[in-house]
Design a protein around this motif. Structure first.
Motif, short mmCIF file in Angstrom:
data_model
loop_
_atom_site.label_atom_id
_atom_site.label_comp_id
_atom_site.label_asym_id
_atom_site.label_seq_id
_atom_site.Cartn_x
_atom_site.Cartn_y
_atom_site.Cartn_z
N LYS A 186 -6.93 7.71 -4.78
CA LYS A 186 -6.34 7.15 -5.91
C LYS A 186 -4.85 6.91 -5.85
CE LYS A 186 -10.44 6.53 -8.02
NZ LYS A 186 -11.18 7.11 -6.98
N THR A 187 -4.17 8.17 -5.48
CA THR A 187 -2.72 8.07 -5.28
C THR A 187 -2.07 7.38 -4.33
OG1 THR A 187 -2.68 10.18 -3.83
CG2 THR A 187 -3.14 10.45 -6.02
N TYR A 192 -7.39 -2.02 2.75
CA TYR A 192 -6.45 -1.16 1.68
C TYR A 192 -7.27 -0.67 0.61
CZ TYR A 192 -2.60 -0.85 -1.74
OH TYR A 192 -2.11 -0.34 -2.59
N HIS A 193 -7.92 -1.84 -0.02
CA HIS A 193 -8.63 -0.98 -1.19
C HIS A 193 -9.78 -0.02 -1.04
CE1 HIS A 193 -6.62 -3.73 -3.88
NE2 HIS A 193 -6.82 -4.92 -3.13
N ASN A 197 -0.81 4.59 -2.24
CA ASN A 197 0.02 3.19 -2.18
C ASN A 197 0.48 2.98 -0.86
OD1 ASN A 197 -0.01 1.56 -4.80
ND2 ASN A 197 2.08 1.35 -4.28
N ALA A 198 0.50 1.40 -0.50
CA ALA A 198 1.10 1.01 0.44
C ALA A 198 1.50 -0.44 0.42
CB ALA A 198 0.31 1.34 1.68
N THR A 199 2.49 -0.65 1.03
CA THR A 199 3.17 -1.94 1.09
C THR A 199 2.28 -2.73 2.41
OG1 THR A 199 5.10 -1.17 0.36
CG2 THR A 199 4.88 -3.33 1.13
N GLN A 244 8.06 4.90 2.77
CA GLN A 244 7.35 3.83 2.03
C GLN A 244 6.46 3.44 2.92
OE1 GLN A 244 7.69 2.22 -0.96
NE2 GLN A 244 5.88 1.43 -0.18
N HIS A 288 -13.77 -3.52 -5.78
CA HIS A 288 -12.59 -3.78 -6.51
C HIS A 288 -12.13 -5.25 -6.19
CE1 HIS A 288 -7.96 -4.08 -6.51
NE2 HIS A 288 -8.25 -3.24 -7.52
N ARG A 331 -7.89 2.80 -0.59
CA ARG A 331 -7.36 3.22 -2.15
C ARG A 331 -8.45 3.70 -3.07
NH1 ARG A 331 -3.31 2.60 -5.71
NH2 ARG A 331 -5.12 3.70 -6.68
N ALA A 332 -9.71 3.25 -2.88
CA ALA A 332 -10.87 3.66 -3.58
C ALA A 332 -11.18 5.13 -3.39
CB ALA A 332 -12.08 2.83 -3.50
N ALA A 350 -16.20 0.27 -1.64
CA ALA A 350 -15.41 0.53 -2.84
C ALA A 350 -14.34 -0.66 -2.56
CB ALA A 350 -14.64 1.64 -2.75
#
Lengths: 126, 455
Positions: free
Chosen positions: B320-321, B312-313, B323-325, B371, B219, B316-317, B215
Motif C-alpha cells: 500500500k505504501t 502498477y496496480h 508509489n511510482a511515477t 523518485q 482496482h 500497489r495492491a 488486485a
C-alpha cells in the motif's frame, strides 16, 4: 463560501464533482477547483494558500502520492487557518487510514464515495 | 575242401583275416551295419563247404574263394563312393581271379595245368605283389581320405563354433537392442511427462501472474464502475431537475439546455467507463486463456499502456505504501502490428512487474529524494517495433544478468517467483515472434529491457 480543492489523477472526477455539487455551486455555497496531481496541487496552493478551506485528495496517484502531498501541506502551509484535508482511497485498509491520520489528515474516505455522506460533512464544515 | 585237408583250415583262417582286415579297413560295422552282420560270418560258409567236400570231390575251395571275393566285391559296391574301397577291390581282384582260374584249371585239366604251372606261379607272384602294392595305395588313400575327412570335420567344427559365436553375438545384439528399445521407451515416457509438467508449469506461471494481476484488475475495474454508478446517479438527479424545471410556469430554457448537454455528456462517460471495464475483463480473460497462438493486428501502444497500469496496480495492491511515477512515450505512427496479443501481453506484464519490483526494492533502501520511475516507450526503427521498458530501480549485477533468461532462475525469495517469467518472455519474443529481447543494466542505477519485433 467553502473553497474546495479536489486532487485526483482521473480527469472525469472533475465533471463528476461539478455535477454532484451543481446546486451548491449554483447557489455559490461551494467553490470547486481541481488538480490532477500532487505537484499541481502544491503549485495551486502556493498561489492560493489562504483561500482554500478544504482539500480532498486521492492517495494513489502517479508521481507524488496523496500521503506526500499531505505531508507537504502540513509542513509548508501550516500558517493558520490550515486547510482541512480529507484523504480518499480505493484501498480502505486500516494501515492507510492510520498513516493518513498520523500525517495530519482530518478525515479518511474510501471509494466509491458516498456523495450524500460527503455533502453532509461539507455542509457541517460550511 | 574237407575236414582232413589242412589247406582248407588255412583258407578259412586267411578268409577270416582278409574279411576282418576289410571290415576294419572300410569300417563296415559303422558304414554298413546291416550287411556287416553277414560279412563278419561269411567264413562259416567254409565249414559248410568242408562238410559238402567230405562227400563230393573238389573244387570247393575255389567256391569258397569266390564266395569270399563276392562278399568283398558286394561290400565294395555298396561303398563304391569311397576311393580306397575301389582301390582295395582292384588290389585283390587279379590275385583272386588268378587263384580261381588256376584251381578250376587244376581240377578240369590237370595236365594242361602242369604244363602251364610255371606261368600261373609267375602270375600269382606278380598278382601278389600287385595286391600288396594296391593295398598300400589303398591304405595311403584311406589315410588321405581320413585326413580330408578330419579336415572337413575340423572345418565343420570350426563352422559350428563360428555359428555358435554368431548365435551368441546375435543373442547379445538382440538383448542390447531390447535394452536400448526399453531405454528409448523410458526416455519417451519421461519426455512426455516432462512436456506435461512443462505445460503445467506454464499454466501455473500464467495463473501466478494472473494472481498478481487480480488486485490490479480489481482496482482497474472498480474505478470505471464507480464512474458508471456515479454518473448514472447524477444523471437521475439531472433528469429530476429537468422535469422539475419543465413543470414551472417560467421555464429557464438555458438551464434546460445545459441539463440536456450534461445528460448527454454523462451518458457518453458511462459508455466510456463501461467500455473501459469491459476491455479490462477481456484482457484478463485473454491472459488466463490457453494460448490460441493466433496473430492478430494489435495496437502495441494500448497493450503497453494496459499492462503498465495492471502491473502498477498489482504491486500497489500488495504494498500500500508503494508509489511510482510511470511515463509513457508512445510512437503514435506505429499502427497495428501483427502479434499474438495475449502472449506479448504476458511479456510486457512480466517486464513491467519486474520494473516496478526493482524500483520498489530500491525505494525500500530508503534513499532520500529517490523518485521511483518506470517508463515505457515504443518506436518504429527500420521496419521493426522497438519497445523499451526502463526503470531506475536496483539494477542487475553482471553475474545475475547472464542467468536472467534461464528457466527457474529467480532472485526473489522462495515462493515469490517461479523463475519462469523472463525465460517464457524470452521464448515468446524470440521463438513466437522472431524478435529479440535484450537487457541493459547498471547496478544501482536501473535496468532497460529492449524488445524488438519485426513489424
Amino acid at each position: 463560501m467553502l473553497k474546495i480543492l479536489v486532487v485526483d489523477d482521473e480527469p472525469d472526477v472533475k465533471d463528476l464533482f461539478l455535477q454532484r455539487f451543481r446546486r451548491e455551486i449554483r447557489n455559490a455555497e461551494f467553490l470547486l477547483d481541481f488538480a490532477k496531481s500532487g505537484e499541481e496541487a502544491l503549485s495551486y496552493l502556493s498561489d492560493h494558500s489562504s483561500e482554500v478551506v478544504l482539500i480532498l485528495s486521492d492517495i494513489n496517484m502517479p508521481g507524488m502520492s496523496g500521503f506526500e502531498l499531505l505531508r507537504h501541506i502540513r509542513e509548508d502551509f501550516n500558517i493558520p487557518p490550515s486547510p482541512v484535508v480529507m484523504m480518499i482511497t480505493a484501498y480502505g485498509d486500516p494501515g492507510s487510514q492510520e498513516q493518513a491520520l498520523q500525517l495530519g489528515a482530518n478525515d479518511f474516505l474510501t471509494k466509491p464515495l458516498d456523495f450524500a455522506f460527503l455533502k453532509q460533512k461539507l455542509h457541517d464544515l460550511a | 575242401m574237407n575236414w582232413s585237408d589242412g589247406s582248407s583250415y588255412i583258407a578259412i583262417g586267411i578268409a577270416i583275416a582278409v574279411i576282418n582286415y576289410i571290415r576294419k579297413f572300410l569300417d563296415t560295422p559303422k558304414q554298413l551295419p546291416a550287411w556287416d552282420v553277414y560279412l563278419s560270418k561269411v567264413w562259416v560258409l567254409g565249414l559248410v563247404l568242408m562238410t559238402i567236400g567230405e562227400v563230393l570231390p573238389k573244387p570247393w575251395l575255389t567256391w569258397f574263394w569266390l564266395i569270399i571275393f563276392g562278399a568283398v566285391a558286394y561290400t565294395v559296391r555298396q561303398l563304391y563312393h569311397i576311393r580306397p574301397a575301389r582301390t582295395l577291390l582292384l588290389a585283390i581282384a587279379p590275385y583272386t581271379i588268378l587263384v580261381v582260374i588256376r584251381d578250376v584249371l587244376r581240377f578240369i585239366s590237370p595236365d594242361f595245368y602242369k604244363s602251364t604251372k610255371v606261368y600261373f606261379e609267375a602270375g600269382s607272384t606278380f598278382s601278389f605283389f600287385w595286391l600288396i602294392t594296391f593295398m598300400l595305395i589303398a591304405n595311403n588313400q584311406k589315410k588321405a581320405f581320413a585326413k580330408v575327412q578330419q579336415e572337413r570335420e575340423e572345418e565343420a567344427e570350426q563352422r559350428r563354433i563360428i555359428e555358435g559365436k554368431k548365435n551368441e553375438l546375435e543373442y547379445l545384439v538382440a538383448e542390447r537392442t531390447a535394452e536400448i528399445t526399453r531405454q528409448k521407451e523410458e526416455l519417451e515416457q519421461t519426455l512426455t511427462e516432462l512436456k506435461a509438467t512443462q505445460n503445467q508449469l506454464i499454466h501455473s506461471e500464467k495463473m501466478a501472474s494472473l494472481g498478481e494481476l487480480t488486485a490490479g484488475i480489481a482496482h482497474e475495474i472498480q474505478n470505471p464502475l464507480n464512474f458508471v454508478n456515479n454518473f448514472s446517479e447524477v444523471s437521475i438527479e439531472l433528469i429530476d431537475e429537468l422535469s422539475e424545471e419543465q413543470t414551472k410556469a417560467d421555464r429557464d430554457t438555458e438551464l434546460e439546455a445545459e441539463l440536456l448537454t450534461d445528460l448527454k455528456q454523462n451518458l457518453q462517460k458511462i459508455s466510456h467507463h463501461g467500455g473501459r471495464a469491459a476491455s479490462i475483463v477481456k484482457g484478463m480473460l485473454q491472459h488466463s486463456r490457453s494460448n490460441t497462438g493466433q496473430r492478430e493486428p494489435t495496437d502495441i501502444n494500448a497493450l503497453c499502456d494496459e499492462y503498465l497500469r495492471l502491473a502498477y496496480h498489482g504491486l500497489r495492491a500488495k504494498d500500500k505504501t508503494f508509489n511510482a511515477t510511470f511515463q509513457t512515450d508512445f510512437d503514435t505512427s506505429l499502427g497495428k502490428i501483427s502479434v499474438v496479443p495475449q502472449e506479448l501481453g504476458r511479456v510486457l506484464l512480466n517486464l513491467f512487474t519486474n520494473a516496478f519490483y526493482a524500483v520498489q526494492q530500491r525505494q525500500k533502501q530508503g534513499v532520500s529524494g529517490y523518485q521511483p520511475t518506470v517508463s515505457a516507450s515504443t518506436r518504429c526503427i527500420d521496419s521493426q517495433v522497438v519497445i523499451t521498458v526502463a526503470d531506475n530501480g536496483t539494477g542487475i549485477p553482471e553475474a545475475v544478468k547472464q542467468k536472467i533468461f534461464q528457466p527457474f532462475f529467480t532472485t526473489k525469495p522462495t515462493g515469490e517467483g517461479t523463475g519462469l517469467g523472463l525465460s517464457m518472455a524470452y521464448d515468446i519474443v524470440t521463438k513466437g515472434h522472431n524478435g529479440t529481447l535484450a537487457v541493459e543494466s547498471k547496478e544501482g542505477e536501473g535496468t532497460k529491457f529492449i524488445l524488438t519485433i519485426p513489424a
